[in-house]
Motif scaffolding. Structure first.
Motif, PDB file in Angstrom:
ATOM      1  N   THR A   1      -1.065  -1.126  12.662  1.00 43.90           N
ATOM      2  CA  THR A   1      -2.506  -0.454  12.444  1.00 43.90           C
ATOM      3  C   THR A   1      -2.554  -0.198  10.907  1.00 43.90           C
ATOM      4  O   THR A   1      -1.490  -0.004  10.216  1.00 43.90           O
ATOM      5  N   ILE A   2      -3.607  -1.097  10.486  1.00 45.12           N
ATOM      6  CA  ILE A   2      -3.751  -1.045   8.855  1.00 45.12           C
ATOM      7  C   ILE A   2      -4.845   0.126   8.741  1.00 45.12           C
ATOM      8  O   ILE A   2      -5.806   0.370   9.434  1.00 45.12           O
ATOM      9  N   SER A   3      -4.595   0.925   7.486  1.00 42.71           N
ATOM     10  CA  SER A   3      -5.620   2.174   7.173  1.00 42.71           C
ATOM     11  C   SER A   3      -5.490   2.197   5.651  1.00 42.71           C
ATOM     12  O   SER A   3      -4.669   1.621   5.079  1.00 42.71           O
ATOM     13  N   ARG A   4      -6.429   2.963   5.140  1.00 36.56           N
ATOM     14  CA  ARG A   4      -6.560   3.103   3.724  1.00 36.56           C
ATOM     15  C   ARG A   4      -6.950   4.603   3.528  1.00 36.56           C
ATOM     16  O   ARG A   4      -7.809   5.145   4.331  1.00 36.56           O
ATOM     17  N   ASP A   5      -6.476   5.216   2.389  1.00 37.48           N
ATOM     18  CA  ASP A   5      -6.898   6.263   2.033  1.00 37.48           C
ATOM     19  C   ASP A   5      -7.469   6.098   0.487  1.00 37.48           C
ATOM     20  O   ASP A   5      -6.721   5.890  -0.689  1.00 37.48           O
ATOM     21  N   ASN A   6      -8.797   6.039   0.415  1.00 35.96           N
ATOM     22  CA  ASN A   6      -9.494   5.555  -0.939  1.00 35.96           C
ATOM     23  C   ASN A   6      -9.313   6.629  -2.025  1.00 35.96           C
ATOM     24  O   ASN A   6      -9.171   6.601  -3.347  1.00 35.96           O
ATOM     25  N   ALA A   7      -9.091   7.977  -1.580  1.00 40.48           N
ATOM     26  CA  ALA A   7      -8.818   9.062  -2.577  1.00 40.48           C
ATOM     27  C   ALA A   7      -7.462   9.122  -2.957  1.00 40.48           C
ATOM     28  O   ALA A   7      -7.120   9.318  -4.308  1.00 40.48           O
ATOM     29  N   LYS A   8      -6.418   8.204  -2.422  1.00 40.69           N
ATOM     30  CA  LYS A   8      -5.045   8.175  -2.853  1.00 40.69           C
ATOM     31  C   LYS A   8      -4.737   6.838  -3.525  1.00 40.69           C
ATOM     32  O   LYS A   8      -3.768   6.474  -3.695  1.00 40.69           O
ATOM     33  N   ASN A   9      -5.727   5.763  -3.355  1.00 36.06           N
ATOM     34  CA  ASN A   9      -5.522   4.550  -3.687  1.00 36.06           C
ATOM     35  C   ASN A   9      -4.509   3.952  -2.913  1.00 36.06           C
ATOM     36  O   ASN A   9      -3.888   2.917  -3.656  1.00 36.06           O
ATOM     37  N   THR A  10      -4.467   4.180  -1.733  1.00 36.89           N
ATOM     38  CA  THR A  10      -3.395   3.548  -0.938  1.00 36.89           C
ATOM     39  C   THR A  10      -3.899   2.914   0.227  1.00 36.89           C
ATOM     40  O   THR A  10      -4.713   3.549   0.932  1.00 36.89           O
ATOM     41  N   VAL A  11      -3.060   1.573   0.621  1.00 36.61           N
ATOM     42  CA  VAL A  11      -3.358   1.204   1.954  1.00 36.61           C
ATOM     43  C   VAL A  11      -2.032   1.058   2.704  1.00 36.61           C
ATOM     44  O   VAL A  11      -0.858   1.142   2.001  1.00 36.61           O
TER      45      VAL A  11
END
Length: 124
Positions: A69-79
């Motif tokens: 599963t791929i996911s991202r957290d744009n607030a943390k600049n992390t994938v």
């Protein structure tokens, strides 16, 4: 310019799990489509997963569907790449990559920035 740094790789037994992270520099992370690729020794770099800029659209290689599963957290600049039910054939160096357009892509040549890679080894 975007700098990508992967982490979370390691040695795991077959059936186990790992979670890869890719931290990025800069304030424009949300403008990039992100992807994960992998390269086994003596083989070409191949597509694993990709995610849209907002995170609402994803695509996976057939070999990992239902397990990764791929996911991202744009607030943390992390994938992230959550990898479950790992198999020995998942052994490879895993790279994250950034693409400066809204279109998803499975082709390495379409990505503009790359991390240095993190080794994942799955023992049988």
């Amino acid at each position: 310019q975007v700098q990508l740094v992967e982490s979370g790789g390691g040695l795991v037994q077959a059936g186990g799990s790992l979670r890869l992270s890719c931290a990025t520099s800069g304030r424009t992370f949300s403008r990039y489509v992100m992807g994960w690729f992998r390269q086994a020794p003596g083989k070409e770099r191949v597509f694993v997963a990709t995610i849209s800029r907002s995170g609402d659209s994803t695509d996976y290689a057939d070999s990992v569907k239902g397990r990764f599963t791929i996911s991202r957290d744009n607030a943390k600049n992390t994938v992230y790449l959550q990898m479950n039910s790992l198999k020995p054939e998942d052994t490879a160096v895993y790279y994250c990559a950034a693409r400066s357009t809204w279109l998803l892509s499975t082709m390495p040549k379409d990505y503009n920035y790359w991390g240095q890679g993190t080794q994942v080894t799955v023992s049988s």
